[in-house]
Design an enzyme around this catalytic site. Structure first.
Site, short mmCIF file in Angstrom:
data_model
loop_
_atom_site.label_atom_id
_atom_site.label_comp_id
_atom_site.label_asym_id
_atom_site.label_seq_id
_atom_site.Cartn_x
_atom_site.Cartn_y
_atom_site.Cartn_z
N CYS A 80 0.78 -1.24 0.00
CA CYS A 80 0.00 0.00 0.00
C CYS A 80 0.82 1.30 0.00
O CYS A 80 0.78 2.07 -0.96
CB CYS A 80 -0.97 -0.03 1.16
SG CYS A 80 -0.21 -0.63 2.69
N HIS A 143 -1.35 7.60 4.15
CA HIS A 143 -0.35 6.52 4.16
C HIS A 143 1.03 6.90 3.64
O HIS A 143 1.84 6.03 3.32
CB HIS A 143 -0.88 5.30 3.36
CG HIS A 143 -0.84 4.05 4.17
ND1 HIS A 143 -0.69 2.80 3.63
CD2 HIS A 143 -0.90 3.85 5.51
CE1 HIS A 143 -0.69 1.90 4.57
NE2 HIS A 143 -0.82 2.50 5.72
#
Lengths: 562, 562
Positions: A80, A143
């Protein structure tokens, strides 16, 4: 904007400023908007149009029918954070620093104890689009690092609504704080506290909040007459899975399918709003996922369709993504584009669309998709590089993919639970080495393991001899070659004595050599972890009276097991 | 036709005859036509709309968008002949005799040395449709027996263009004759002779012939104003694969994909003709395949999408079929129907559509799909029975599937080539027993088998511990249970101590018991083989001067290895 303008003599400065001002004004009405929808752990095989038997995505299937489907499109990484960083920088994680070299070929990401984040020297997509007057918003999961210097508003975004990290939890706010949800630069609550995810039922309203926030942003920018970039990236398909009350139980594959259906409905609502506002002809929308399906989550993970293995691996299941491009009036409806591409191309494409140029002082991996999307001019020289941490594992050009290294996951993780059981049942404990695995694998035929929930298997139910392995295998002298047209599942390596191998491999080796020659790895950002950087006291915590005491800093090398 | 009419007193006979005559006349304009397109070894995952990354089927994808897609639809058997016999009789092969009991749970079919065929007592779909004035034609592969008494025109078809058996070859016409191609009751040539398949290039014009023949039949029946049943069943996706010149090299997955593209174009041309003739609103078209993809053909086989194993097995990959129903104006466009169904339902549905009744003197397994297709009324009590030869291997109802028996293929077949190698390299030969497999499997980790082309593997690249096995495993006391919604790939058996197992299994066991209670197996037709029945001198051979001497009859038990 053409960079050569800046080389013009000083006397032209006034003209340039005037032109710039005109450019910004004109974008208000003509510059296309860009929406990039990045799903979390959704697999290639999860869309109806990519074949999932549950058929949960009528809106995405319609989006594909009205736009272009790109079956040969990739994430920037099988994990990710690096993939998301690659999108926003247009650069491979090995260049932008989103990797670790703590150990060879390990996937790393940004848990809340990570010290690093997106380096200041990286130029993010919204920073560039700002030059053409775009207003940018990220809704969902960031993120790219959660310490203050790494937050979205420090890197070009004008607005942020969502979380900095995965919605893991619930935590006790003592040993570990719960992950905060932000509005712009400040936290407005925490997951499992103000932003509930019911652990037992999987119920949560987060996707609805993300949909509403997206619709509102589009309406506001439309009213303001400003071009916009919306990065819509909800995380309901990442464990712990969730869906809102109206969607719970609607699919035939449990919470995962319910989450897919809710996200699909969100896509439908966003596209419908663009049509209602009559800005669909002026808005390019991309749909993609951040990496392959998390097959190790078993029934709680997505589908990789016909592809091998899943998230965390550099087999096709780890990086081939469900990708749709939609732009009514510009992209021919129902187009199937076998253009090789990656999420990094969305960076370059968005910049080109805004009439700007990508940074010239660094290597940009993304290439412009507009010729393929608008004129079906396929770039056949495009290559895909499959990295795991600091190692180039594989390369694809055309239909051929060569694996320089292969690895699924370590034998220790793979047979964790099994080893536990064996140790308990044996008088002599078995040390988990490759050699002991042979013995265990052997016995495994006869021991039915009813609960292997602690085992980690990135390729459940799959076993391709000589291709999958629980040791890192170096094939660089004689790479494993596949024709992904004939063999999309990477099951039948082409013999290295065959004519086709001899004709194809030199070209692929040249691509690898060229790539390595030009490669200047960025400083690895994902090496250090520290409990002190966790979300004890994020900006805004004072107003909510939710600041927690920060423990003493004690940086350690992060452990990345796979 | 209501069978009760025949119980009426004799005086009503004239009225009945009059009604029948009216019925036949009215069908000329109102009775819907039926086209059933049955592909050969095409897999669920081969259609664009079912997710193949090569996206070779624009016409089938359009057909699905204009009609209904049925993702939960099955063949009648994991092998060709029994599945085709099940379609045309509406009955499971165990009932209609299309099985063998030479050995337990073995797949059998109709090679050219088979003695048996479709029994005289079975009533085939065209025989019934004839009562409503239908003219019926089969184009392509028959496969229900090739001796004279078994040919299509003896079982209700008015016309036949195609072959009786698989197009295996070329043969020498001495040891083995080449397979004939028939027009109606007589052969008009043989494969590899008058009907060329180029072994080297894979070029053959057969699919074009089958398309043209289909278009001609439709036009003729339309001109005659008669309702028709067309069974269009070309075989280009069965090995040896073939495609015509215009399609060779067009796909990205070799000859298999080229064949798919040519068949897809044929589907497009047939549907376009129905529209041109304005009979699309009066024609129900089904598209399906006869069994799962032949995954053991490796790159030359199709795709099972997300499903386990392939042809020959009773895992989902062996029997889940790519299925589309199309009837403009009647079926809601874009419908996704999760109605459980099987190819046998097409028998019953076609008969209901013609206003007739299925035979009442025997068990018919097919059920009427019209409520689901036209009114979306789902029959939730429908069950699917998965047979391998004479054994009920598994049953599905709703989303749950229970395996009573599991078997992939025998260890002897699976490691054939490997055993050969080992025997050559060992001083002591290894006898292929399950025990010796353990040793071989163990060594296999370290021996890279570059050419295992003689091995047979129905599940290449797959390995689900405790589910797949190379021995026949009897689970009847505690069946292996799967939720195919959560787990379409049959990877995660539900623990037999779980609450869901305890709540679901009694219902499935009751379905099995009821099925077995009512089962009267037909006389097995696939037990005997005899070189004398091969195609030495088929009807029509005299005219072509192609009759070959018939060897002496010597019936033997057929050997069915899996």
């Amino acid at each position: 904007m053409d960079q050569r303008r800046w080389k013009a003599p000083l006397w032209s400065f006034v003209i340039v400023v005037h032109m710039l001002s005109m450019e910004i004004q004109s974008t208000a009405t003509n510059t296309p908007n860009v929406i990039v929808m990045v799903m979390d752990d959704m697999g290639w095989g999860d869309l109806g149009v990519f074949g999932h038997p549950s058929k949960e995505t009528p809106n995405l299937d319609k989006m594909a029918a009205e736009g272009a489907l790109l079956p040969d499109f990739y994430s920037g990484n099988p994990l990710c954070s690096p993939s998301r960083a690659s999108f926003l920088t247009g650069r491979l994680p090995i260049r932008n620093g989103f990797y670790s070299d703590n150990a060879h070929a390990r996937n790393a990401y940004t848990p809340q104890n990570i010290v690093g984040g997106i380096p200041e020297c990286e130029i993010l997509l919204p920073e560039i689009l700002k030059k053409a007057g775009y207003r940018s918003k990220i809704i969902g999961k960031w993120h790219l690092g959660h310490r203050e210097q790494f937050l979205p508003l420090k890197h070009g975004f004008d607005e942020f609504y969502g979380s900095t990290n995965c919605h893991f939890g619930p935590y006790d706010d003592k040993e570990t704080p719960n992950i905060p949800v932000f509005r712009n630069g400040e936290m407005i609550g925490r997951y499992y506290e103000e932003f509930e995810i019911n652990q037992k039922t999987g119920e949560s309203n987060m996707t609805q909040l993300y949909i509403e926030e997206g619709l509102k942003f589009i309406q506001e920018q439309n009213s303001a007459g400003k071009p916009f970039f919306l990065y819509w990236t909800p995380d309901a398909t990442h464990t712990p899975l969730y869906a809102s009350k109206d969607f719970l139980g609607n699919s035939q594959r449990g919470l995962y399918g319910d989450a897919v259906m809710e996200l699909d409905s969100g896509v439908g609502r966003i596209l419908a709003l663009l049509k209602d506002l009559k800005i669909d002809n002026n808005t390019l929308v991309f749909f993609i996922s951040d990496n392959g399906a998390a097959t190790y989550e078993k029934e709680n993970g997505g589908s990789t369709g016909p592809f091998l293995c899943g998230k965390q691996t550099t087999f096709e299941g780890g990086m081939r993504e469900p990708t749709i491009a939609w732009w009514p009036g510009k992209i021919q409806p129902g187009l199937i584009l076998h253009q090789l591409g990656s999420i990094m191309d969305l960076f370059t494409t968005a910049i080109k669309l805004a009439g700007l140029e990508v940074p010239q002082d660094r290597i940009i991996d993304g290439t412009n998709l507009l010729p393929a999307l608008l004129k079906q001019e396929i770039n056949t020289s495009k290559s895909i590089f499959y990295y795991r941490g600091n190692e180039l594992m594989a390369v694809r050009q055309g239909l051929y993919k060569a694996h320089l290294w292969t690895w699924t996951n370590s034998i220790q993780e793979f047979i964790h639970q099994f080893i536990e059981k064996m140790i308990k049942s044996e008088t002599k404990p078995i040390i988990p080495t490759p050699k002991s695995f042979e013995v265990l694998s052997f016995r495994r035929q006869f021991v039915k393991i009813s609960d292997d929930s602690d085992n980690v298997n990135f390729c459940p139910g799959e076993n391709v001899t000589g291709v999958m392995s629980h040791q890192q295998v170096n094939h660089t002298d004689s790479p494993l070659l596949f024709n992904l047209g004939l063999d999309p599942g990477e099951k039948y390596p082409i013999s290295n004595t065959s004519a086709v191998y001899k004709s194809v491999m030199p070209g692929l080796q040249a691509v690898v050599q060229e790539h390595k020659k030009l490669l200047v790895p960025g400083t690895p950002q994902l090496n250090l972890c520290d409990r002190a950087v966790e979300h004890w006291a994020p900006p805004g915590c004072e107003k909510l009276h939710k600041c927690l005491p920060v423990p003493k800093s004690k940086p350690v090398k992060c452990v990345w097991p796979h």
